[in-house]
Write a protein that holds these residues in place. Structure first.
Motif, short mmCIF file in Angstrom:
data_model
loop_
_atom_site.label_atom_id
_atom_site.label_comp_id
_atom_site.label_asym_id
_atom_site.label_seq_id
_atom_site.Cartn_x
_atom_site.Cartn_y
_atom_site.Cartn_z
N ARG B 64 0.83 -1.20 0.00
CA ARG B 64 0.00 0.00 0.00
C ARG B 64 0.87 1.26 0.00
O ARG B 64 0.61 2.21 -0.73
CB ARG B 64 -0.91 0.00 1.24
CG ARG B 64 -1.80 1.24 1.34
CD ARG B 64 -2.57 1.26 2.67
NE ARG B 64 -3.53 2.34 2.73
CZ ARG B 64 -3.23 3.60 3.06
NH1 ARG B 64 -1.99 3.93 3.31
NH2 ARG B 64 -4.18 4.51 3.09
N GLU B 65 1.91 1.27 0.82
CA GLU B 65 2.76 2.45 0.94
C GLU B 65 3.66 2.62 -0.28
O GLU B 65 3.94 3.74 -0.70
CB GLU B 65 3.57 2.39 2.23
CG GLU B 65 2.72 2.28 3.49
CD GLU B 65 1.68 3.39 3.61
OE1 GLU B 65 1.95 4.52 3.16
OE2 GLU B 65 0.58 3.12 4.14
N MET B 68 1.54 4.33 -2.76
CA MET B 68 1.41 5.75 -2.40
C MET B 68 2.67 6.50 -2.84
O MET B 68 2.59 7.60 -3.40
CB MET B 68 1.23 5.86 -0.88
CG MET B 68 0.92 7.23 -0.37
SD MET B 68 -0.70 7.85 -0.90
CE MET B 68 -1.71 7.39 0.52
N THR B 71 3.19 6.67 -6.93
CA THR B 71 2.25 7.52 -7.65
C THR B 71 2.62 9.00 -7.56
O THR B 71 2.04 9.82 -8.27
CB THR B 71 0.81 7.32 -7.12
OG1 THR B 71 0.82 7.42 -5.69
CG2 THR B 71 0.28 5.96 -7.53
N THR B 96 -5.37 12.81 -11.22
CA THR B 96 -4.80 11.56 -10.72
C THR B 96 -5.63 10.39 -11.27
O THR B 96 -6.73 10.60 -11.79
CB THR B 96 -4.84 11.49 -9.19
OG1 THR B 96 -6.22 11.51 -8.78
CG2 THR B 96 -4.13 12.68 -8.57
N GLN B 99 -8.96 10.57 -9.59
CA GLN B 99 -9.82 11.63 -10.13
C GLN B 99 -10.35 11.28 -11.52
O GLN B 99 -11.44 11.70 -11.90
CB GLN B 99 -9.05 12.95 -10.19
CG GLN B 99 -8.74 13.55 -8.81
CD GLN B 99 -7.89 14.81 -8.90
OE1 GLN B 99 -7.18 15.02 -9.89
NE2 GLN B 99 -7.94 15.64 -7.87
N THR B 143 -11.37 -0.41 -0.79
CA THR B 143 -10.75 0.31 0.33
C THR B 143 -10.48 1.77 0.02
O THR B 143 -10.04 2.50 0.90
CB THR B 143 -9.42 -0.37 0.70
OG1 THR B 143 -8.56 -0.32 -0.46
CG2 THR B 143 -9.62 -1.80 1.10
N LYS B 144 -10.72 2.20 -1.22
CA LYS B 144 -10.41 3.58 -1.64
C LYS B 144 -8.93 3.90 -1.45
O LYS B 144 -8.56 5.06 -1.23
CB LYS B 144 -11.26 4.62 -0.88
CG LYS B 144 -12.76 4.34 -0.87
CD LYS B 144 -13.36 4.37 -2.25
CE LYS B 144 -14.85 4.03 -2.23
NZ LYS B 144 -15.27 3.34 -3.46
N ASP B 145 -8.09 2.90 -1.49
CA ASP B 145 -6.65 3.14 -1.40
C ASP B 145 -6.07 3.34 -2.80
O ASP B 145 -6.62 2.87 -3.80
CB ASP B 145 -5.95 1.94 -0.73
CG ASP B 145 -6.15 1.95 0.78
OD1 ASP B 145 -6.19 3.06 1.35
OD2 ASP B 145 -6.25 0.87 1.38
N ILE B 146 -4.93 4.03 -2.84
CA ILE B 146 -4.24 4.25 -4.11
C ILE B 146 -3.55 2.96 -4.54
O ILE B 146 -2.90 2.30 -3.72
CB ILE B 146 -3.18 5.37 -3.95
CG1 ILE B 146 -3.81 6.64 -3.40
CG2 ILE B 146 -2.47 5.63 -5.28
CD1 ILE B 146 -4.91 7.21 -4.23
#
Lengths: 422, 422
Positions: B64-65, B68, B71, B96, B99, B143-146
């Motif tokens: 996940r990190e 982040m 990106t 992004t 977006q 999860t709405k994670d990047i």
């Protein structure tokens, strides 16, 4: 053991080693039993490097795109910090300003926070995780565009999150040990202030103290969030910024400190007709040009001419625009001339206790006089006295005033760990 | 004049000059009357530099990190590109992946796109703006994670947006003039392919051609989006990847090209008992270790022993894990030994026309034989023949096959502008 918000500036996370050091400190706080939310700035010079890149492709980059660009900086530092914390065996998640619920207006490059809805942060904390949040950035309520908060934005993010999450304290980690009675680079015997009220801190910040910006202190005062300013390079207790508890347990110092500022210029409008509305026309012209003015001084007019002089100070970076704006209205207002002087400095004495101590002003001017410093402008508030002098006299003036009010430490205790205090 | 999606890779936007050059090309397209959506990768080596930073704080960074962190790269390039376009007097907005509505599953570092909802892009286009979209990234539905899409992700972003926006064409800009009949660095007389069908392009990509990745071609085939692969350094027409129109206006080449791949290793499982289920147990063990295998070959077993050998190829980077996984099941399955060989290469001949031309296989093997190249494994599909040889024979084999099928150009036309073809 409540919730702690910690904010680390760019110099604390300038490289991989810095990030690991900060990660250990965060984990220590978590292991002491606190819930921990961390706000982090971009690494070292990242923001300046990104601005350089922008200027290579566009001399005046569009605000929306500049915000999109600059917010890459915290994205990098916060992700690395979350990785470093996991490496120490703790769970951490990073969140952008938007994910953290930092809602702003739509003014790119200097947006204002209008709401904080930290639902995802709260969820992360409830899961036992450490939340890492990008400082300096938010998302606009109207357009859902990425915004940045301008100078000091990360401190404001931290205080705003602390307020929204009902934190016990907002710790601002920097490269000095706290707030000092004067800039330690100018006054060797400056003392670290152990406690200071919001009002005094606000005046010090407005008067040029760089450790906290006025905007962040204002926010903390409004929501009554205690701030602990301390060094990320040492384990020492720093400066607590908070209101005295009911009943007044906190000792009220007469004088909190001496601040100085050499970033302003002085504009004098010479020979202004002394009749109602002229000052208003002058400052309307300056305001319409978007210039923030600081001190304003007008003396009584000379009886023989009916003309007066009006002086004000403004950031040097905006001085030439102020002159241009005034030249445009010279004919209409009918003043005689404009003078511009960027070789000035401002010295301010701040202390809530001076309200009840009438001798403060006299002692201040005597100290300046004995140091041979000439005073050009004077401006006061209920808890502050500021004077403008020649720029070259500023250091001597600060030292003289610091000594005169008994602020000197017995030892040279001030330590600056590097960086510029931001 | 319809909507055009253009994708620019990292080597096209490696510095401020590259960004300005790309901006001019985008503006030219807009001025020709098209609606323009641009997908951009991170500048030059940004992604590698960020990975280096991550490894300095954590040897195995959390997925996940890491997403982040990475990106941040496109955020920088897309904002700069939007600024450069505005500098040319046109309106541009950067978005992004989140977006832009690129919705993915939650598999960090290699997420798959599951939906594209480009409402904000459509609005930007309706306002007459150019939309710049970050490649390679999305946001997870659950999860709405990047998330990031993994290798070749930006090409896939471009094709997915082209499909969602019903674009006329998806232009993939790179540092070569298009897709060639063989790698121009190996075969000087390689010819640029003017048109190629999706099936052939998919086989070429799967067989090692680096210009487009199979994943992106699959997506384009599913939604029937024409891809135009071309150089961002020249104005030449590149290679059109699309299906022949109904009625077959597009000429069907017998052979599209020769691809090669030296990134794989060969694993041979020696002495496998030749009874039902043994092969399944072997490949289940390999699959459970998460290894992607490519070619699989099993010969008839020797009548005297009842044992057979099974060989497969897999990426070199996964070879040792494959061996480890098989060693764990050796006793259970009862095979005799494992052999590992990473000095191999694969040569593939691709062409939809070979279906109806029975002599192709014979010509292929004759060419290899005349070049003195020994064949170790053979595998075929309806429109492809692949062989494994010694790695050191690969270049000679590719050239021999290219010549044997009359693919050689009359001139040395292939130009490589720099970079690695990605």
């Amino acid at each position: 053991m409540g919730l702690v918000v910690q904010k680390y500036g760019g110099s604390s996370v300038a490289d991989a080693e810095g990030i690991k050091r900060v990660a250990r400190r965060i984990v220590d706080t978590k292991q002491a039993g606190h819930e921990v939310v961390v706000v982090v700035s971009a690494m070292g010079d990242t923001t300046d490097e990104l601005i350089d890149l922008a200027e290579q492709v566009s001399p005046y980059p569009a605000g929306r795109e500049l915000d999109m660009l600059l917010t890459a900086g915290e994205r990098i530092s916060m992700a690395l910090l979350a990785m470093a914390i996991k490496e120490l065996g703790h769970q951490a998640q990073s969140f952008t300003g938007s994910q953290a619920g930092v809602i702003t207006d739509s003014v790119h490059n200097k947006a204002r926070i209008i709401d904080v809805t930290p639902g995802r942060i709260r969820t992360a904390l409830d899961l036992g995780n450490i939340a890492i949040v990008a400082g300096f950035q938010g998302v606009s309520q109207d357009t859902k565009d990425i915004t940045t908060l301008g100078r000091g934005g990360s401190d404001t993010t931290a205080v705003a999150l602390a307020a929204a999450l009902d934190a016990e304290v907002c710790e601002i980690y920097t490269d000095v040990d706290g707030v000092f009675t004067a800039d330690p680079r100018v006054v060797k015997k400056a003392r670290k202030i152990d406690q200071i009220g919001f009002d005094d801190m606000l005046e010090l910040a407005a008067a040029g103290s760089k450790v906290l910006l006025a905007r962040c202190v204002e926010y903390a005062r409004r929501y009554n969030i205690p701030i602990h300013v301390r060094s990320s390079f040492s384990g020492l207790t720093g400066t607590w910024v908070r209101n005295a508890p009911e009943g007044g347990e906190m000792e009220q110092a007469i004088i909190s400190g001496v601040a100085h500022d050499t970033s302003e210029a002085k504009v004098t409008v010479v020979g202004v007709p002394d009749k109602p509305g002229e000052a208003a026309r002058i400052f309307r012209a300056v305001a319409d040009a978007g210039i923030n003015i600081d001190m304003v001084v007008q003396n009584v007019s000379a009886a023989s001419t009916g003309l007066t002089d009006i002086s004000f100070t403004a950031p040097k970076t905006e001085g030439h625009r102020a002159i241009a704006a005034l030249e445009q209205v010279q004919e209409g207002i009918g003043f005689e001339a404009l003078r511009y002087d960027d070789q000035i400095g401002k010295i301010s004495l701040v202390g809530a206790g001076m309200r009840s101590h009438p001798g403060v002003t006299a002692t201040f001017f005597e100290a300046l006089s004995q140091a041979g410093v000439n005073i050009e402008l004077i401006s006061t508030s209920e808890i502050r006295i500021s004077v403008v002098t020649r720029a070259e006299d500023v250091n001597a003036a600060v030292q003289a005033v610091h000594t005169a009010f008994g602020l000197d430490s017995d030892t040279d205790e001030a330590v600056v760990y590097g960086g510029t205090g931001r």
